[in-house]
Enzyme design. Structure first.
Site, PDB file in Angstrom:
ATOM      1  N   LYS A  33       0.801  -1.224   0.000  1.00 58.96           N
ATOM      2  CA  LYS A  33       0.000   0.000   0.000  1.00 58.96           C
ATOM      3  C   LYS A  33       0.833   1.273   0.000  1.00 58.96           C
ATOM      4  O   LYS A  33       0.384   2.306  -0.490  1.00 58.96           O
ATOM      5  CB  LYS A  33      -0.956  -0.023   1.177  1.00 58.96           C
ATOM      6  CG  LYS A  33      -2.028  -1.087   1.022  1.00 58.96           C
ATOM      7  CD  LYS A  33      -3.049  -0.926   2.096  1.00 58.96           C
ATOM      8  CE  LYS A  33      -4.197  -1.861   1.872  1.00 58.96           C
ATOM      9  NZ  LYS A  33      -5.284  -1.536   2.768  1.00 58.96           N
ATOM     10  N   LYS A  56      -2.222   1.937   9.512  1.00 60.45           N
ATOM     11  CA  LYS A  56      -2.621   0.875   8.591  1.00 60.45           C
ATOM     12  C   LYS A  56      -1.433   0.014   8.161  1.00 60.45           C
ATOM     13  O   LYS A  56      -0.332   0.517   7.961  1.00 60.45           O
ATOM     14  CB  LYS A  56      -3.268   1.490   7.330  1.00 60.45           C
ATOM     15  CG  LYS A  56      -4.557   2.248   7.633  1.00 60.45           C
ATOM     16  CD  LYS A  56      -5.069   3.028   6.434  1.00 60.45           C
ATOM     17  CE  LYS A  56      -5.694   2.163   5.375  1.00 60.45           C
ATOM     18  NZ  LYS A  56      -6.354   3.006   4.330  1.00 60.45           N
ATOM     19  N   GLY A  88      -9.708  -5.451   5.436  1.00 62.58           N
ATOM     20  CA  GLY A  88     -10.059  -4.627   6.595  1.00 62.58           C
ATOM     21  C   GLY A  88      -9.249  -4.928   7.842  1.00 62.58           C
ATOM     22  O   GLY A  88      -9.563  -4.434   8.911  1.00 62.58           O
ATOM     23  N   GLU A 136      -2.394   7.525   8.293  1.00 63.70           N
ATOM     24  CA  GLU A 136      -3.227   8.420   7.485  1.00 63.70           C
ATOM     25  C   GLU A 136      -4.121   9.240   8.382  1.00 63.70           C
ATOM     26  O   GLU A 136      -4.515   8.785   9.457  1.00 63.70           O
ATOM     27  CB  GLU A 136      -4.155   7.586   6.570  1.00 63.70           C
ATOM     28  CG  GLU A 136      -3.518   7.132   5.304  1.00 63.70           C
ATOM     29  CD  GLU A 136      -4.456   6.294   4.437  1.00 63.70           C
ATOM     30  OE1 GLU A 136      -5.605   6.008   4.847  1.00 63.70           O
ATOM     31  OE2 GLU A 136      -4.019   5.935   3.347  1.00 63.70           O
ATOM     32  N   ARG A 173      -7.817  -6.671  -9.769  1.00 62.40           N
ATOM     33  CA  ARG A 173      -8.607  -7.861 -10.121  1.00 62.40           C
ATOM     34  C   ARG A 173     -10.053  -7.442 -10.334  1.00 62.40           C
ATOM     35  O   ARG A 173     -10.406  -6.286 -10.135  1.00 62.40           O
ATOM     36  CB  ARG A 173      -8.545  -8.855  -8.966  1.00 62.40           C
ATOM     37  CG  ARG A 173      -8.993  -8.191  -7.662  1.00 62.40           C
ATOM     38  CD  ARG A 173      -9.233  -9.141  -6.532  1.00 62.40           C
ATOM     39  NE  ARG A 173      -9.309  -8.451  -5.262  1.00 62.40           N
ATOM     40  CZ  ARG A 173     -10.386  -7.866  -4.762  1.00 62.40           C
ATOM     41  NH1 ARG A 173     -11.516  -7.868  -5.449  1.00 62.40           N
ATOM     42  NH2 ARG A 173     -10.364  -7.252  -3.604  1.00 62.40           N
ATOM     43  N   VAL A 222     -15.897  -8.199  -6.306  1.00 59.17           N
ATOM     44  CA  VAL A 222     -17.174  -8.863  -5.988  1.00 59.17           C
ATOM     45  C   VAL A 222     -18.337  -8.046  -6.582  1.00 59.17           C
ATOM     46  O   VAL A 222     -19.272  -8.600  -7.163  1.00 59.17           O
ATOM     47  CB  VAL A 222     -17.345  -8.983  -4.458  1.00 59.17           C
ATOM     48  CG1 VAL A 222     -18.702  -9.584  -4.108  1.00 59.17           C
ATOM     49  CG2 VAL A 222     -16.219  -9.797  -3.839  1.00 59.17           C
ATOM     50  N   ARG A 273     -25.054  -8.207  -0.931  1.00 59.94           N
ATOM     51  CA  ARG A 273     -24.200  -9.394  -0.713  1.00 59.94           C
ATOM     52  C   ARG A 273     -24.858 -10.239   0.357  1.00 59.94           C
ATOM     53  O   ARG A 273     -24.850  -9.864   1.533  1.00 59.94           O
ATOM     54  CB  ARG A 273     -22.832  -8.996  -0.186  1.00 59.94           C
ATOM     55  CG  ARG A 273     -21.949  -8.299  -1.166  1.00 59.94           C
ATOM     56  CD  ARG A 273     -20.540  -8.303  -0.604  1.00 59.94           C
ATOM     57  NE  ARG A 273     -19.701  -7.382  -1.336  1.00 59.94           N
ATOM     58  CZ  ARG A 273     -18.390  -7.338  -1.225  1.00 59.94           C
ATOM     59  NH1 ARG A 273     -17.771  -8.151  -0.392  1.00 59.94           N
ATOM     60  NH2 ARG A 273     -17.685  -6.482  -1.925  1.00 59.94           N
TER      61      ARG A 273
HETATM   62  P1  ADP Z   1      -8.368  -3.132   3.059  1.00 59.97           P
HETATM   63  O1  ADP Z   1      -7.352  -3.361   1.990  1.00 59.97           O
HETATM   64  O2  ADP Z   1      -8.068  -3.881   4.323  1.00 59.97           O
HETATM   65  O3  ADP Z   1      -9.784  -3.322   2.571  1.00 59.97           O
HETATM   66  P2  ADP Z   1      -8.583  -0.208   2.753  1.00 59.97           P
HETATM   67  O4  ADP Z   1      -7.411   0.681   2.777  1.00 59.97           O
HETATM   68  O5  ADP Z   1      -9.220  -0.484   1.431  1.00 59.97           O
HETATM   69  O6  ADP Z   1      -8.221  -1.592   3.507  1.00 59.97           O
HETATM   70  O7  ADP Z   1      -9.700   0.358   3.725  1.00 59.97           O
HETATM   71  C1  ADP Z   1     -10.887  -0.368   3.992  1.00 59.97           C
HETATM   72  C2  ADP Z   1     -11.903   0.522   4.672  1.00 59.97           C
HETATM   73  O8  ADP Z   1     -11.371   1.068   5.891  1.00 59.97           O
HETATM   74  C3  ADP Z   1     -12.340   1.746   3.867  1.00 59.97           C
HETATM   75  O9  ADP Z   1     -13.348   1.450   2.920  1.00 59.97           O
HETATM   76  C4  ADP Z   1     -12.820   2.648   4.983  1.00 59.97           C
HETATM   77  O10 ADP Z   1     -14.087   2.232   5.441  1.00 59.97           O
HETATM   78  C5  ADP Z   1     -11.820   2.411   6.107  1.00 59.97           C
HETATM   79  N1  ADP Z   1     -10.672   3.355   6.029  1.00 59.97           N
HETATM   80  C6  ADP Z   1      -9.472   3.145   5.430  1.00 59.97           C
HETATM   81  N2  ADP Z   1      -8.667   4.251   5.503  1.00 59.97           N
HETATM   82  C7  ADP Z   1      -9.379   5.184   6.187  1.00 59.97           C
HETATM   83  C8  ADP Z   1      -9.115   6.561   6.576  1.00 59.97           C
HETATM   84  N3  ADP Z   1      -7.952   7.177   6.303  1.00 59.97           N
HETATM   85  N4  ADP Z   1     -10.104   7.215   7.245  1.00 59.97           N
HETATM   86  C9  ADP Z   1     -11.277   6.605   7.546  1.00 59.97           C
HETATM   87  N5  ADP Z   1     -11.587   5.339   7.208  1.00 59.97           N
HETATM   88  C10 ADP Z   1     -10.668   4.614   6.533  1.00 59.97           C
END
Ligand code: ADP
Length: 451
Positions: A116, A158, A165, A200, A291, A294, A337
């Site tokens: 990431k 993160k 998630g 972040e 990819r 869903v 879903r």
């Molecule tokens: P993953 O790869 O685990 O799915 P993501 O980076 O796509 O992680 O984030 C998944 C979800 O987490 C997002 O759709 C959002 O709901 C929450 N999220 C991620 N980053 C942030 C952020 N900076 N602020 C608030 N919510 C966040």
């Protein structure tokens, strides 16, 4: 064009790919574990081959078993679906080394977006707006504290190898940064074997908006608008819609253009999704999925495009049959879903489906591998069906989803169908007024009321 494709997946997504193959005159090979001998994808494919025992690590994730299955059946290409090996760069490398074709982007692009931090740096350099935060990884606590103070609380820590998630920790104030940093690292190490984290700004009430892109691998690319996936539980999507109630045509064209341009410039091949948080009119990149998603059917519904067919065409070296000028969304689509889970705990509920009846009629699509008498095995994902509706506008789509849920019969196991019925009655959902935190708060309220 390929003569035979092996599908390295199971369930509804395996059926989705088999259907595309059949319409294109391509033979399909299903692979399955011993637990899936009676599964629908095994019955529907032209050929099927058992690749190992029930645990996914020994079957659907077994690279030698899948490569051998290709050799035995003479399949020339592999469609990975989503999950399992779909974003595994090493697998793609091995597929290529065996003279087979992976239906998806190059291992280089998968690797780039799978980390990431690298993904964010790449996107930033390509002019894609990102969430404010650390430039790269945060090695120690002092640096975490410094960055927290600099960007301002709340912040989210993160995992750079994160997915599904997991490995995300919120720090509401400076008092919480130490614990958030250390637990995120520990979780990331345990879940992904890589403790690296980044930080972040935590957005308070964003929507999750993602852009569907498609690259031809030769420097050309298009976008197919957005999907709104803000209804989430534990950072996992529950219901998706296209277009987003929050996006107008000009905004779609602007952000879609930025995304198509970015993937064109890196020479990306195939389907991809660029995910953003969207707040106060601003987009913030969070990650790219390399990819098929869903929730791809909502895009297929409003654009009238078969995304799997395009994936296969591009992988076979044919040009994209999509032209940006012709790509205009028509009407509104929503996907529910449906999981085999017991409410309100969402505990998985595998077992025998005595009766299954799929809804039908105008604007209804049911992607499911269920049938009456099928026994849902306990080893895999609890998704059992995706119900997708398409209407002339959002109100019509909501009414149609209500109607279709009423026709659906899944008897024998508990499912999340009642959740969708309740959600569609909520004024906020009817108005399209919800952020990524809406569902968690609503579930907490409902539980408090019932308890
Ligand atoms: P993953 O790869 O685990 O799915 P993501 O980076 O796509 O992680 O984030 C998944 C979800 O987490 C997002 O759709 C959002 O709901 C929450 N999220 C991620 N980053 C942030 C952020 N900076 N602020 C608030 N919510 C966040």
């Amino acid at each position: 064009m390929f003569r035979k494709i092996l599908i390295a997946n199971r369930g509804e997504i395996a059926l989705r790919v088999i259907r595309a193959c059949r319409e294109m005159g391509i033979a399909s090979v299903a692979v399955h574990s011993t637990a899936d001998s009676d599964a629908m994808h095994v019955r529907m494919a032209d050929e099927a081959i058992c690749i190992g025992p029930a645990p996914a690590a020994q079957s659907y994730l077994s690279v030698p078993a899948i490569i051998s299955a290709c050799e035995i059946t003479g399949a020339e290409a592999i469609h990975p679906g989503y999950g399992f090996l779909s974003e595994n760069a090493n697998f793609v490398q091995i597929v290529e080394d065996h003279g087979l074709t992976f239906i998806g982007p190059s291992s280089e692009h998968i690797r780039m977006m799978g980390d990431k931090i690298t993904a964010k740096e790449t996107m930033k350099a390509l002019g894609v707006p990102c969430v404010p935060g650390s430039d790269g990884g945060v090695p120690d606590l002092d640096e975490a504290r410094r960055i927290g103070a600099e960007i301002g609380y709340p912040v989210i820590v993160k995992a750079t190898a994160g997915g599904g998630g997991r490995g995300m920790k919120l720090a509401r104030s400076a008092a919480e940064i130490d614990v958030a940093f250390q637990t995120a690292r520990a979780e990331a190490r345990a879940a992904f074997g890589n403790p690296d984290v980044y930080i972040e700004k935590y957005l308070q009430r964003p929507r999750h908006i993602e852009i569907q892109v498609f690259g031809d691998g030769r420097g050309g690319a298009v976008h197919l608008g957005e999907r709104d996936c803000s209804l989430q539980r534990r950072h996992q999507k529950v219901l998706e819609e296209a277009p987003s109630p929050a996006i107008d045509a000009a905004t779609r064209a602007r952000i879609g253009g930025i995304c198509a341009d970015a993937v064109a410039r890196i020479g990306y091949a195939g389907a991809g999704t660029i995910e953003f948080l969207y707040e106060d009119g601003e987009f913030y990149f969070i990650e790219m999925n390399t990819r098929l998603q869903v929730e791809h059917p909502v895009t297929e519904a409003v654009f009238g495009v078969d995304l799997v067919r395009e994936q296969i065409r591009v992988a076979a070296g044919e040009p994209l049959s999509l032209d940006q000028a012709d790509l205009q969304p028509l009407g509104h689509a929503i996907e529910a879903r449906i999981n085999a889970e017991r409410l309100p705990s969402f505990a998985p509920c595998p077992g025998r489906v005595n009766t299954f009846h799929a809804p039908g009629g105008l604007g209804v699509r049911m992607d499911s591998a269920l049938y009456s008498g099928y026994v849902i095995p306990p080893y895999y994902d609890s998704l059992i069906a995706k119900l997708i509706v398409h209407g002339r506008d959002r109100d019509e789509a909501i009414a149609r989803l209500h109607r279709a849920l009423g026709e659906l019969i899944v008897d024998g196991v508990d499912s999340t169908v009642p959740l969708f019925r309740a959600l569609l009655d909520e004024p906020d959902i009817r108005r399209g007024d919800y952020s990524i935190h809406w569902l968690e708060r609503w579930l907490a309220r409902s539980e408090a009321q019932e308890g």
